[in-house]
Design a protein around this motif. Structure first.
Motif, PDB file in Angstrom:
ATOM      1  N   THR A   1       0.835  -1.202   0.000  1.00 40.97           N
ATOM      2  CA  THR A   1       0.000   0.000   0.000  1.00 40.97           C
ATOM      3  C   THR A   1       0.867   1.249   0.000  1.00 40.97           C
ATOM      4  O   THR A   1       0.586   2.211  -0.715  1.00 40.97           O
ATOM      5  CB  THR A   1      -0.926   0.003   1.225  1.00 40.97           C
ATOM      6  OG1 THR A   1      -1.758  -1.148   1.176  1.00 40.97           O
ATOM      7  CG2 THR A   1      -1.778   1.252   1.269  1.00 40.97           C
TER       8      THR A   1
ATOM      9  N   PHE B   1       2.360   1.423  -3.698  1.00 39.20           N
ATOM     10  CA  PHE B   1       1.468   1.618  -4.839  1.00 39.20           C
ATOM     11  C   PHE B   1       0.519   2.800  -4.707  1.00 39.20           C
ATOM     12  O   PHE B   1      -0.227   3.089  -5.635  1.00 39.20           O
ATOM     13  CB  PHE B   1       0.686   0.332  -5.116  1.00 39.20           C
ATOM     14  CG  PHE B   1       1.564  -0.781  -5.604  1.00 39.20           C
ATOM     15  CD1 PHE B   1       2.293  -0.637  -6.771  1.00 39.20           C
ATOM     16  CD2 PHE B   1       1.688  -1.952  -4.891  1.00 39.20           C
ATOM     17  CE1 PHE B   1       3.120  -1.650  -7.222  1.00 39.20           C
ATOM     18  CE2 PHE B   1       2.509  -2.970  -5.331  1.00 39.20           C
ATOM     19  CZ  PHE B   1       3.226  -2.820  -6.498  1.00 39.20           C
ATOM     20  N   VAL B   2       0.553   3.509  -3.585  1.00 33.78           N
ATOM     21  CA  VAL B   2      -0.225   4.741  -3.476  1.00 33.78           C
ATOM     22  C   VAL B   2       0.500   5.896  -4.177  1.00 33.78           C
ATOM     23  O   VAL B   2      -0.074   6.949  -4.409  1.00 33.78           O
ATOM     24  CB  VAL B   2      -0.530   5.064  -1.990  1.00 33.78           C
ATOM     25  CG1 VAL B   2       0.695   5.591  -1.289  1.00 33.78           C
ATOM     26  CG2 VAL B   2      -1.692   6.030  -1.855  1.00 33.78           C
TER      27      VAL B   2
ATOM     28  N   GLY C   1      -0.831   5.513  -8.624  1.00 28.76           N
ATOM     29  CA  GLY C   1      -1.654   5.531  -7.424  1.00 28.76           C
ATOM     30  C   GLY C   1      -2.406   6.835  -7.277  1.00 28.76           C
ATOM     31  O   GLY C   1      -2.183   7.805  -8.019  1.00 28.76           O
ATOM     32  N   THR C   2      -3.295   6.880  -6.315  1.00 30.48           N
ATOM     33  CA  THR C   2      -4.119   8.075  -6.122  1.00 30.48           C
ATOM     34  C   THR C   2      -3.452   9.111  -5.247  1.00 30.48           C
ATOM     35  O   THR C   2      -3.940  10.234  -5.155  1.00 30.48           O
ATOM     36  CB  THR C   2      -5.454   7.687  -5.463  1.00 30.48           C
ATOM     37  OG1 THR C   2      -5.189   7.041  -4.216  1.00 30.48           O
ATOM     38  CG2 THR C   2      -6.254   6.781  -6.373  1.00 30.48           C
TER      39      THR C   2
END
Length: 95
Positions: A31, A34-35, A41-42
């Protein structure tokens, strides 16, 4: 995981440690990686500024590692307290 279980000498027939602990650690680190908006990512939304905040990958990864450490310590302490309570009750029942 099978060597760790044999080394520690416990039976985990449903492999809950392998699934939940190791899977949780990998998921938490994933997390944090990949964020990253550079990877699609967002990012991290800043609700005060009402926009996506500036992203710092190192700070995010350190935050995820703190999360893992705190969770492991908390889980270990709670498990130890449960072990103490159960062993005390078992001794009192055997008398």
């Amino acid at each position: 995981m099978t060597k760790l279980k044999a080394w520690l000498g416990y039976d985990d027939s449903l492999d809950t440690f392998g699934v939940h602990c190791i899977g949780g650690i990998v998921g938490s680190i994933g997390t944090g990686i990949f964020v990253n908006p550079a990877l699609g990512g967002t990012g991290v939304y800043d609700y005060v500024a009402n926009k996506v905040a500036d992203f710092d990958a190192k700070a995010q990864l350190i935050s995820q590692l703190w999360d893992i450490g705190i969770t492991l310590v908390w889980s270990g302490l709670v498990a130890f307290v449960i072990l103490l309570v159960l062993s005390t009750r078992l001794v009192s029942v055997q008398r």
